[in-house]
Structures are given as structure tokens and as C-alpha cells.
Design a protein around this motif. Structure first.
Motif, PDB file in Angstrom:
ATOM      1  N   GLY A  84     -94.098-148.697  45.362  1.00  0.00           N
ATOM      2  CA  GLY A  84     -92.767-148.143  45.180  1.00  0.00           C
ATOM      3  C   GLY A  84     -92.458-147.883  43.718  1.00  0.00           C
ATOM      4  O   GLY A  84     -93.210-148.263  42.828  1.00  0.00           O
ATOM      5  N   LYS A  85     -91.320-147.230  43.523  1.00  0.00           N
ATOM      6  CA  LYS A  85     -90.933-146.837  42.176  1.00  0.00           C
ATOM      7  C   LYS A  85     -89.417-146.945  42.048  1.00  0.00           C
ATOM      8  O   LYS A  85     -88.681-146.512  42.936  1.00  0.00           O
ATOM      9  CB  LYS A  85     -91.380-145.393  41.943  1.00  0.00           C
ATOM     10  CG  LYS A  85     -91.065-144.821  40.590  1.00  0.00           C
ATOM     11  CD  LYS A  85     -91.679-143.436  40.510  1.00  0.00           C
ATOM     12  CE  LYS A  85     -91.372-142.747  39.220  1.00  0.00           C
ATOM     13  NZ  LYS A  85     -91.974-141.406  39.188  1.00  0.00           N
ATOM     14  N   GLU A  86     -88.974-147.538  40.963  1.00  0.00           N
ATOM     15  CA  GLU A  86     -87.558-147.606  40.641  1.00  0.00           C
ATOM     16  C   GLU A  86     -87.303-146.753  39.411  1.00  0.00           C
ATOM     17  O   GLU A  86     -88.152-146.660  38.525  1.00  0.00           O
ATOM     18  CB  GLU A  86     -87.127-149.038  40.327  1.00  0.00           C
ATOM     19  CG  GLU A  86     -87.179-149.973  41.498  1.00  0.00           C
ATOM     20  CD  GLU A  86     -86.760-151.382  41.118  1.00  0.00           C
ATOM     21  OE1 GLU A  86     -86.072-151.567  40.086  1.00  0.00           O
ATOM     22  OE2 GLU A  86     -87.134-152.302  41.850  1.00  0.00           O
ATOM     23  N   VAL A  87     -86.117-146.170  39.362  1.00  0.00           N
ATOM     24  CA  VAL A  87     -85.701-145.390  38.205  1.00  0.00           C
ATOM     25  C   VAL A  87     -84.493-146.086  37.601  1.00  0.00           C
ATOM     26  O   VAL A  87     -83.501-146.319  38.286  1.00  0.00           O
ATOM     27  CB  VAL A  87     -85.327-143.941  38.604  1.00  0.00           C
ATOM     28  CG1 VAL A  87     -84.871-143.155  37.383  1.00  0.00           C
ATOM     29  CG2 VAL A  87     -86.494-143.260  39.291  1.00  0.00           C
ATOM     30  N   TRP A  88     -84.604-146.420  36.348  1.00  0.00           N
ATOM     31  CA  TRP A  88     -83.497-147.051  35.632  1.00  0.00           C
ATOM     32  C   TRP A  88     -82.961-146.052  34.613  1.00  0.00           C
ATOM     33  O   TRP A  88     -83.730-145.489  33.818  1.00  0.00           O
ATOM     34  CB  TRP A  88     -83.960-148.303  34.897  1.00  0.00           C
ATOM     35  CG  TRP A  88     -84.466-149.408  35.777  1.00  0.00           C
ATOM     36  CD1 TRP A  88     -84.496-149.452  37.141  1.00  0.00           C
ATOM     37  CD2 TRP A  88     -85.034-150.639  35.334  1.00  0.00           C
ATOM     38  NE1 TRP A  88     -85.039-150.639  37.566  1.00  0.00           N
ATOM     39  CE2 TRP A  88     -85.380-151.382  36.482  1.00  0.00           C
ATOM     40  CE3 TRP A  88     -85.280-151.178  34.086  1.00  0.00           C
ATOM     41  CZ2 TRP A  88     -85.952-152.646  36.410  1.00  0.00           C
ATOM     42  CZ3 TRP A  88     -85.859-152.430  34.008  1.00  0.00           C
ATOM     43  CH2 TRP A  88     -86.187-153.163  35.159  1.00  0.00           C
ATOM     44  N   ILE A  89     -81.667-145.824  34.650  1.00  0.00           N
ATOM     45  CA  ILE A  89     -81.056-144.952  33.649  1.00  0.00           C
ATOM     46  C   ILE A  89     -80.111-145.787  32.797  1.00  0.00           C
ATOM     47  O   ILE A  89     -79.446-146.702  33.284  1.00  0.00           O
ATOM     48  CB  ILE A  89     -80.340-143.740  34.284  1.00  0.00           C
ATOM     49  CG1 ILE A  89     -79.318-144.177  35.314  1.00  0.00           C
ATOM     50  CG2 ILE A  89     -81.345-142.787  34.910  1.00  0.00           C
ATOM     51  CD1 ILE A  89     -78.468-143.047  35.850  1.00  0.00           C
ATOM     52  N   ASN A  90     -80.067-145.472  31.538  1.00  0.00           N
ATOM     53  CA  ASN A  90     -79.258-146.213  30.587  1.00  0.00           C
ATOM     54  C   ASN A  90     -77.859-145.599  30.559  1.00  0.00           C
ATOM     55  O   ASN A  90     -77.703-144.453  30.148  1.00  0.00           O
ATOM     56  CB  ASN A  90     -79.918-146.138  29.207  1.00  0.00           C
ATOM     57  CG  ASN A  90     -79.189-146.930  28.155  1.00  0.00           C
ATOM     58  OD1 ASN A  90     -78.015-147.233  28.285  1.00  0.00           O
ATOM     59  ND2 ASN A  90     -79.901-147.245  27.081  1.00  0.00           N
ATOM     60  N   PRO A  91     -76.826-146.339  30.968  1.00  0.00           N
ATOM     61  CA  PRO A  91     -75.478-145.774  30.970  1.00  0.00           C
ATOM     62  C   PRO A  91     -74.942-145.514  29.560  1.00  0.00           C
ATOM     63  O   PRO A  91     -73.993-144.752  29.388  1.00  0.00           O
ATOM     64  CB  PRO A  91     -74.641-146.821  31.701  1.00  0.00           C
ATOM     65  CG  PRO A  91     -75.409-148.085  31.594  1.00  0.00           C
ATOM     66  CD  PRO A  91     -76.861-147.694  31.489  1.00  0.00           C
ATOM     67  N   GLN A  92     -75.583-146.098  28.566  1.00  0.00           N
ATOM     68  CA  GLN A  92     -75.169-145.891  27.179  1.00  0.00           C
ATOM     69  C   GLN A  92     -75.931-144.762  26.481  1.00  0.00           C
ATOM     70  O   GLN A  92     -75.546-144.336  25.401  1.00  0.00           O
ATOM     71  CB  GLN A  92     -75.363-147.184  26.365  1.00  0.00           C
ATOM     72  CG  GLN A  92     -74.780-148.425  26.991  1.00  0.00           C
ATOM     73  CD  GLN A  92     -73.299-148.305  27.296  1.00  0.00           C
ATOM     74  OE1 GLN A  92     -72.540-147.789  26.502  1.00  0.00           O
ATOM     75  NE2 GLN A  92     -72.895-148.770  28.467  1.00  0.00           N
ATOM     76  N   ASP A  93     -77.020-144.303  27.107  1.00  0.00           N
ATOM     77  CA  ASP A  93     -77.864-143.269  26.496  1.00  0.00           C
ATOM     78  C   ASP A  93     -78.439-142.384  27.602  1.00  0.00           C
ATOM     79  O   ASP A  93     -79.402-142.752  28.272  1.00  0.00           O
ATOM     80  CB  ASP A  93     -78.996-143.930  25.700  1.00  0.00           C
ATOM     81  CG  ASP A  93     -79.914-142.938  25.014  1.00  0.00           C
ATOM     82  OD1 ASP A  93     -79.753-141.709  25.198  1.00  0.00           O
ATOM     83  OD2 ASP A  93     -80.827-143.399  24.295  1.00  0.00           O
ATOM     84  N   SER A  94     -77.858-141.215  27.784  1.00  0.00           N
ATOM     85  CA  SER A  94     -78.266-140.329  28.884  1.00  0.00           C
ATOM     86  C   SER A  94     -79.643-139.706  28.682  1.00  0.00           C
ATOM     87  O   SER A  94     -80.152-139.037  29.574  1.00  0.00           O
ATOM     88  CB  SER A  94     -77.228-139.225  29.087  1.00  0.00           C
ATOM     89  OG  SER A  94     -77.198-138.374  27.956  1.00  0.00           O
ATOM     90  N   THR A  95     -80.267-139.954  27.545  1.00  0.00           N
ATOM     91  CA  THR A  95     -81.607-139.401  27.300  1.00  0.00           C
ATOM     92  C   THR A  95     -82.712-140.401  27.617  1.00  0.00           C
ATOM     93  O   THR A  95     -83.885-140.058  27.539  1.00  0.00           O
ATOM     94  CB  THR A  95     -81.764-138.929  25.839  1.00  0.00           C
ATOM     95  OG1 THR A  95     -81.719-140.066  24.969  1.00  0.00           O
ATOM     96  CG2 THR A  95     -80.679-137.929  25.460  1.00  0.00           C
TER      97      THR A  95
END
Length: 97
Positions: free
Chosen positions: A38-49
Motif C-alpha cells: 500500500g501507499k499513503e500520501v502525506w501533504i503538508n498543510p503548512q507547505d503546499s509544495t
């Protein structure tokens, strides 16, 4: 279990397109290989890049058994789809105890 940790920087405003194409291209292909859990995607709410992928593999041997030619072909297809909008900034391996 082995964790493949990948951290990317994407061009501002391209994150959603990048993530959609990553799912369609990378995740779809990797899911066909033995050992992919499986794979998880983590996005940084403080840095959209910033995007982090946590990819779970049953064993390191199964992960490393993916032919280099396959990985290069997938990367080429992905790069054509998203253009020069991303950079791999960190790559690590972790073992789960």
C-alpha cells in the motif's frame, strides 16, 4: 515490512494534478508487483509544495526485485505526464519492527 519514504517538492499550484497522475501511473503499476502492500500520501498543510509518500513493502527483496528498466519506463511516462514540476528531495528506507 519495509517502508519506502519519498519526499518531493512540486511547483506551486501543481500538487493536485501531480497527485492524480501519481496515483494513475505510479501507484497503479507498483500495485501489480509482489510485495506491494500500500501507499499513503502525506501533504503538508503548512507547505503546499511538499508531498511525502509512504510506500509499504512486505520485504526489501520484493521491493528491490522490481527491474530497473521498469522503474525507468514508469518514471519516463510520469515525467511526460507532469512535466518539470517536481523534485525528489529525500529518499529513505525504514524497517517496521
Amino acid at each position: 515490512m519495509v517502508i519506502e519514504f519519498l519526499k518531493f517538492k512540486v511547483t506551486p499550484g501543481t500538487r493536485e494534478d501531480y497527485l492524480q497522475k501519481d496515483t494513475a501511473i505510479w501507484t497503479t503499476v507498483l500495485a501489480k508487483y509482489p510485495g506491494f502492500l500500500g501507499k499513503e500520501v502525506w501533504i503538508n498543510p503548512q507547505d503546499s509544495t511538499e508531498i511525502i509518500f509512504i510506500i509499504r513493502w512486505a520485504t526489501k527483496e520484493q521491493w528491490q526485485a522490481i527491474p530497473l528498466e521498469d522503474l525507468q519506463a514508469i518514471e519516463q511516462k510520469f515525467a511526460q505526464a507532469v512535466g518539470n514540476t517536481y523534485e525528489l528531495v529525500e529518499s529513505k528506507e525504514y524497517q517496521v519492527q
